[in-house]
Design an enzyme around this catalytic site. Structure first.
Site, PDB file in Angstrom:
ATOM      1  N   MET A  75      -5.730   7.978   2.074  1.00  0.00           N
ATOM      2  CA  MET A  75      -5.341   9.231   2.712  1.00  0.00           C
ATOM      3  C   MET A  75      -3.916   9.231   3.272  1.00  0.00           C
ATOM      4  O   MET A  75      -3.530  10.135   3.994  1.00  0.00           O
ATOM      5  CB  MET A  75      -6.333   9.585   3.827  1.00  0.00           C
ATOM      6  CG  MET A  75      -7.758   9.738   3.331  1.00  0.00           C
ATOM      7  SD  MET A  75      -7.884  10.954   1.989  1.00  0.00           S
ATOM      8  CE  MET A  75      -9.540  10.596   1.409  1.00  0.00           C
ATOM      9  N   CYS A  76      -3.135   8.194   2.956  1.00  0.00           N
ATOM     10  CA  CYS A  76      -1.744   8.160   3.418  1.00  0.00           C
ATOM     11  C   CYS A  76      -0.879   9.106   2.588  1.00  0.00           C
ATOM     12  O   CYS A  76      -1.041   9.212   1.369  1.00  0.00           O
ATOM     13  CB  CYS A  76      -1.183   6.748   3.300  1.00  0.00           C
ATOM     14  SG  CYS A  76      -1.631   5.679   4.663  1.00  0.00           S
ATOM     15  N   HIS A  77       0.065   9.764   3.263  1.00  0.00           N
ATOM     16  CA  HIS A  77       1.023  10.611   2.560  1.00  0.00           C
ATOM     17  C   HIS A  77       2.135   9.746   1.950  1.00  0.00           C
ATOM     18  O   HIS A  77       2.610   8.811   2.611  1.00  0.00           O
ATOM     19  CB  HIS A  77       1.673  11.607   3.526  1.00  0.00           C
ATOM     20  CG  HIS A  77       0.725  12.586   4.128  1.00  0.00           C
ATOM     21  ND1 HIS A  77      -0.094  12.275   5.192  1.00  0.00           N
ATOM     22  CD2 HIS A  77       0.461  13.878   3.813  1.00  0.00           C
ATOM     23  CE1 HIS A  77      -0.821  13.340   5.514  1.00  0.00           C
ATOM     24  NE2 HIS A  77      -0.502  14.335   4.696  1.00  0.00           N
ATOM     25  N   MET A 113       1.145   3.027   9.243  1.00  0.00           N
ATOM     26  CA  MET A 113       0.469   2.357   8.130  1.00  0.00           C
ATOM     27  C   MET A 113       1.459   1.585   7.273  1.00  0.00           C
ATOM     28  O   MET A 113       1.140   0.516   6.733  1.00  0.00           O
ATOM     29  CB  MET A 113      -0.303   3.364   7.279  1.00  0.00           C
ATOM     30  CG  MET A 113      -1.495   3.989   7.989  1.00  0.00           C
ATOM     31  SD  MET A 113      -2.618   2.782   8.747  1.00  0.00           S
ATOM     32  CE  MET A 113      -3.042   1.762   7.334  1.00  0.00           C
ATOM     33  N   GLU A 114       2.663   2.101   7.159  1.00  0.00           N
ATOM     34  CA  GLU A 114       3.689   1.410   6.378  1.00  0.00           C
ATOM     35  C   GLU A 114       4.094   0.104   7.058  1.00  0.00           C
ATOM     36  O   GLU A 114       4.271  -0.926   6.392  1.00  0.00           O
ATOM     37  CB  GLU A 114       4.908   2.321   6.184  1.00  0.00           C
ATOM     38  CG  GLU A 114       4.734   3.421   5.164  1.00  0.00           C
ATOM     39  CD  GLU A 114       3.773   4.529   5.598  1.00  0.00           C
ATOM     40  OE1 GLU A 114       3.320   5.304   4.734  1.00  0.00           O
ATOM     41  OE2 GLU A 114       3.470   4.633   6.813  1.00  0.00           O
ATOM     42  N   ASP A 128       0.528 -17.129  -0.601  1.00  0.00           N
ATOM     43  CA  ASP A 128       0.699 -17.388  -2.033  1.00  0.00           C
ATOM     44  C   ASP A 128       1.794 -18.416  -2.293  1.00  0.00           C
ATOM     45  O   ASP A 128       1.650 -19.288  -3.157  1.00  0.00           O
ATOM     46  CB  ASP A 128       1.033 -16.084  -2.756  1.00  0.00           C
ATOM     47  CG  ASP A 128       1.238 -16.290  -4.246  1.00  0.00           C
ATOM     48  OD1 ASP A 128       0.287 -16.716  -4.922  1.00  0.00           O
ATOM     49  OD2 ASP A 128       2.372 -16.047  -4.730  1.00  0.00           O
TER      50      ASP A 128
END
Length: 306
Positions: A75-77, A113-114, A128
């Site tokens: 749901m992120c733009h 969120m970013e 990793d």
């Protein structure tokens, strides 16, 4: 708390409509902590991992993660990000790599969120890069530390906010300090009329009241200042602060963390009087970047240089 905005009145998932919202400058700062083995920490510091420079690869990965956030979180733009910066602080005593991501935009929705995606992807990349030598690496403490902009204004994580319980000073080193109601800090010097002030890196010492209370619970009758601390704090995990992190006291005084703990070569008067000294293990030291006068009870805030 308000209702969850990613569901409509019928309970169906949706992307929030931000068409009518105003564009504002928005900044988000997120954190992750990667715990490695001491050996792995040394390999990372010396750039001896065969795959390459671990932190630089992780930095690029975090930036790329920011650009793909809308592809990963339903749901992120999709956003036109205007700035991304990732920093790595090595907390060598704990073998922890602290990742900080700062994301910026002038837009209609936030970039939390970013920033969270940036630190998550950077942490996974460290794993990793190093998994051939350390499969026990842990990634955790992923959280938003600060956000600005938008109708809700400023948010600051409570772990960044503390309080000054007391100021203490003495005219001689290695002795207990006495409480003072008001402290006058001088730039690049320290606390006025204190033996530890001067042109060096340990101008100010800080110790948490939580650690002092622990010693009191062992049956010791302790006054504040008994361990030679200049500032008694409450609510901050002092030993988890990386070198170079800045602290704001009250409205104007700014300190910069220069040392975590210290090596105790000789048993000082404090040790003989108290039976132990927790400053070498739990205290931190700082220098004064910006001076001023502060009273006990003042707000203490960790600055993130955003």
């Amino acid at each position: 708390m308000g209702k969850l905005s990613h569901f409509d009145e019928a309970g169906r998932s949706r992307m929030v409509d931000i068409t009518a919202k105003d564009e504002t400058k928005r900044v988000a700062i997120a954190q992750a902590k990667v715990r490695v083995s001491p050996k792995t920490m040394e390999l990372i510091k010396g750039q001896e991992i065969e795959k390459g420079d671990v932190l630089e690869v992780a930095r690029v990965a975090g930036i790329m993660g920011v650009k793909r956030t809308a592809d990963l979180i339903p749901m992120c733009h999709p956003l036109l990000i205007s700035g991304v910066d990732l920093k790595f602080n090595l907390i060598e005593e704990e073998a922890i790599i602290e990742i900080l991501a700062v994301t910026k935009i002038a837009g209609k929705t936030g970039v939390e969120m970013e920033a969270l995606t940036a630190v998550s992807v950077a942490g996974l990349t460290i794993y990793d890069m190093c998994k051939a030598v350390d499969k026990g690496i842990e990634i955790g403490d992923i959280k938003l530390l600060k956000k600005t902009g938008g109708k809700n204004g400023v948010y600051v994580d409570q772990d960044l906010i503390g309080e000054v319980v007391a100021f203490c000073s003495s005219l001689e080193k290695g002795t207990a300090k006495e409480q003072i109601a008001e402290a006058n800090f001088k730039e690049n010097y320290g606390l006025e009329r204190d033996a530890h002030a001067g042109d060096w890196h340990r101008q100010i010492s800080l110790l948490a009241i939580e650690d002092i209370d622990y010693m009191r619970e062992q049956g010791l009758d302790l006054k504040l200042g008994a361990f030679g601390e200049n500032i008694v704090t409450k609510g901050l995990k002092l030993t988890e602060l990386p070198l170079g992190r800045k602290l704001k006291l009250g409205e104007e005084v700014i300190l910069e963390v220069t040392q975590i703990g210290k090596e105790c070569h000789n048993r000082c008067n404090i040790y003989h009087q108290v039976g132990d000294c927790i400053m070498p293990k739990r205290g931190i030291f700082a220098k004064v970047i910006q001076g001023g006068t502060v009273k006990a009870g003042a707000k203490l805030e960790v600055l993130l240089n955003d």
